[in-house]
Design a protein around this motif. Structure first.
Motif, mmCIF file in Angstrom:
data_model
loop_
_atom_site.group_PDB
_atom_site.id
_atom_site.type_symbol
_atom_site.label_atom_id
_atom_site.label_comp_id
_atom_site.label_asym_id
_atom_site.label_seq_id
_atom_site.Cartn_x
_atom_site.Cartn_y
_atom_site.Cartn_z
ATOM 1 N N VAL A 13 2.433 1.649 14.942
ATOM 2 C CA VAL A 13 2.463 0.963 14.125
ATOM 3 C C VAL A 13 2.270 0.772 12.807
ATOM 4 O O VAL A 13 2.414 1.871 12.369
ATOM 5 C CB VAL A 13 0.458 0.658 13.563
ATOM 6 N N VAL A 14 3.063 -0.176 12.195
ATOM 7 C CA VAL A 14 3.784 -0.684 10.817
ATOM 8 C C VAL A 14 2.119 -1.278 9.964
ATOM 9 O O VAL A 14 2.428 -2.832 10.762
ATOM 10 C CB VAL A 14 4.767 -1.070 10.585
ATOM 11 N N THR A 15 2.176 -1.000 9.055
ATOM 12 C CA THR A 15 1.424 -1.929 7.946
ATOM 13 C C THR A 15 2.911 -2.557 6.599
ATOM 14 O O THR A 15 3.206 -1.777 6.887
ATOM 15 C CB THR A 15 0.094 -1.047 7.287
ATOM 16 N N THR A 16 2.424 -3.761 6.761
ATOM 17 C CA THR A 16 2.974 -3.954 6.113
ATOM 18 C C THR A 16 2.635 -5.537 5.102
ATOM 19 O O THR A 16 1.849 -6.392 5.044
ATOM 20 C CB THR A 16 4.567 -4.712 6.598
ATOM 21 N N GLY A 17 3.436 -5.745 4.236
ATOM 22 C CA GLY A 17 3.016 -7.398 3.602
ATOM 23 C C GLY A 17 3.785 -7.283 1.979
ATOM 24 O O GLY A 17 4.370 -5.743 1.525
ATOM 25 N N LYS A 18 3.075 -7.919 1.178
ATOM 26 C CA LYS A 18 3.753 -7.997 -0.430
ATOM 27 C C LYS A 18 3.059 -8.842 -1.709
ATOM 28 O O LYS A 18 2.514 -9.164 -1.334
ATOM 29 C CB LYS A 18 4.993 -9.114 -0.454
ATOM 30 N N SER A 19 3.102 -7.906 -2.356
ATOM 31 C CA SER A 19 2.186 -8.088 -3.724
ATOM 32 C C SER A 19 0.184 -8.025 -3.374
ATOM 33 O O SER A 19 0.392 -6.640 -2.702
ATOM 34 C CB SER A 19 1.920 -9.478 -4.463
ATOM 35 N N VAL A 26 7.093 -4.492 -3.599
ATOM 36 C CA VAL A 26 6.228 -5.298 -4.698
ATOM 37 C C VAL A 26 4.717 -5.374 -4.984
ATOM 38 O O VAL A 26 4.248 -6.389 -5.266
ATOM 39 C CB VAL A 26 6.102 -6.523 -5.402
ATOM 40 N N PRO A 27 4.321 -3.899 -4.647
ATOM 41 C CA PRO A 27 2.395 -4.079 -4.747
ATOM 42 C C PRO A 27 1.967 -4.785 -5.661
ATOM 43 O O PRO A 27 1.901 -4.077 -6.967
ATOM 44 C CB PRO A 27 2.180 -2.418 -3.589
ATOM 45 N N PHE A 28 0.523 -4.840 -5.660
ATOM 46 C CA PHE A 28 -0.390 -5.275 -6.457
ATOM 47 C C PHE A 28 -1.203 -4.409 -6.442
ATOM 48 O O PHE A 28 -1.580 -3.077 -6.217
ATOM 49 C CB PHE A 28 -1.239 -6.768 -6.105
ATOM 50 N N LEU A 29 -2.319 -3.944 -7.825
ATOM 51 C CA LEU A 29 -3.184 -3.057 -7.811
ATOM 52 C C LEU A 29 -2.112 -1.857 -7.802
ATOM 53 O O LEU A 29 -3.480 -0.616 -7.941
ATOM 54 C CB LEU A 29 -4.086 -3.249 -6.280
ATOM 55 N N CYS A 30 -1.755 -1.640 -8.764
ATOM 56 C CA CYS A 30 -1.015 -0.102 -8.644
ATOM 57 C C CYS A 30 -1.613 0.171 -9.907
ATOM 58 O O CYS A 30 -0.474 -1.260 -10.849
ATOM 59 C CB CYS A 30 0.349 -0.311 -8.353
ATOM 60 N N ASP A 31 -1.684 0.996 -10.951
ATOM 61 C CA ASP A 31 -2.130 1.499 -11.863
ATOM 62 C C ASP A 31 -2.804 0.681 -12.675
ATOM 63 O O ASP A 31 -2.267 -0.096 -13.445
ATOM 64 C CB ASP A 31 -0.855 2.397 -12.623
ATOM 65 N N ILE A 32 -3.416 -0.238 -12.761
ATOM 66 C CA ILE A 32 -4.180 -0.853 -13.322
ATOM 67 C C ILE A 32 -4.644 -0.466 -14.701
ATOM 68 O O ILE A 32 -4.198 -2.002 -15.444
ATOM 69 C CB ILE A 32 -6.034 -1.403 -12.601
#
Length: 325
Positions: free
Chosen positions: A182-188, A212-218
């Motif tokens: 199983v691979v999890t994947t997505g952008k932003s 380019v993940p979102f919600l990082c170091d808010i």
């Protein structure tokens, strides 16, 4: 947009100053336990489409608090034997759209589960999943970042992160799927959910891909970019200046930096040095917390498009190296 964040050598060693909240692990253990206790069997209905090389199923599984979540399952037509599967999450404001919008992973030989995003789908790619707990969550600025921000218990992303983890767990109920691949994947936002799911149910995930993940170091992001969605937090705090401490204490529970360190699978992330939507320092903050084998693609001249087909190609190469070898 010019390069605006830390220089690349500093990014490569940057660590977030946001501490993991007290009781963080217990919060998520309890939340997921409640969702599992309320779970119902997955529902699959084959859907007729014009596609001849793909078989599509309309999927309903149960996410946060046992609430129904929609998804598409696309499978290469006529495939024999258990297939590796990509569980994909969607960017901010989008829904699952139509099955023919999701063919990349099938073309590479994978089954592909695309989770709809509760309450979203009003900006692009329509959605089909309501958010029953959206009402009564207190004041918020337009969007999702401050919805229910008075407490981690009521915040929107508590529900969405739980949905993402449950989507990965749902793989075990799908036909013709190899649950060890199983691979999890997505952008932003989808990249943030890919990291979150892999951190919440690490024993279910064999590889993690987050573009380019979102919600990082808010806490830092709101000080280095004027772009939305992070500007939703600024808008909210201008109107509610006395709630800043409470707001950030809530958001710390959904900062994927705090879930990245729980990942055990190989991980591939990407960042773009001109990306004001998901600043590169945040992406590196998450990346630098990952202790499993990892890679990061850096695109010097991109904004939030974050590598485009170049990263899509790297994504499939990375997944094949870890799931098909």
């Amino acid at each position: 947009m010019a390069h605006f964040d830390l220089p690349l050598p500093e990014l490569r060693t940057y660590r977030s100053g946001t501490a993991e909240p007290d009781g963080f692990g217990d919060f998520w253990t309890r939340t997921l336990g409640e969702a599992r206790a309320a779970a119902k069997p997955v529902e699959l209905t084959e859907v007729a489409t014009p596609l001849r090389g793909v078989t599509t199923y309309d999927v309903t599984f149960t996410g946060y608090a046992g609430q129904p979540i929609k998804a598409w399952l696309n499978v290469p037509a006529g495939a024999s034997g258990p297939l590796p599967i990509a569980v994909e999450f969607i960017g901010y404001g989008g829904g699952r759209g139509r099955p023919l919008e999701w063919l990349l992973w099938n073309a590479a030989g994978y089954a592909h589960l695309v989770m709809d995003t509760r309450g979203q789908g009003g900006n692009w790619r329509g959605g089909d999943t309501p958010d029953p707990d959206a009402d009564g969550a207190g004041p918020s600025s337009p969007g999702f970042l401050t919805r229910g921000v008075r407490s981690p218990e009521t915040h929107y992303y508590r529900r969405l992160f739980t949905d993402a983890a449950r989507a990965v767990e749902t793989v075990a109920e799908l036909p013709g799927v190899d649950t060890s691949k199983v691979v999890t994947t997505g952008k932003s936002q989808g990249g943030a959910l890919s990291i979150a799911a892999a951190g919440l149910v690490p024993d279910r995930v064999a590889a993690v891909i987050a573009g380019v993940p979102f919600l990082c170091d808010i806490r830092r992001a709101v000080t280095v970019t004027d772009s939305f969605p992070f500007q939703e937090i600024v808008t909210f705090l201008r109107a509610n200046a006395d709630r800043a401490e409470q707001t950030f204490a809530t958001l710390d529970h959904f900062d994927v930096v705090n879930l990245a360190r729980r990942i055990t699978a190989p991980a591939l992330l990407s960042t773009a040095l001109m990306d004001t939507v998901c600043p590169p320092s945040g992406v590196f903050a998450a990346f630098n917390e990952i202790t499993s084998s990892k890679e990061i693609d850096v695109y010097d001249w991109d904004g939030h498009e974050g590598g485009r087909a170049f990263f899509d190609t790297k994504t499939l190469e990375f997944a094949a190296a870890h799931l098909l070898s």
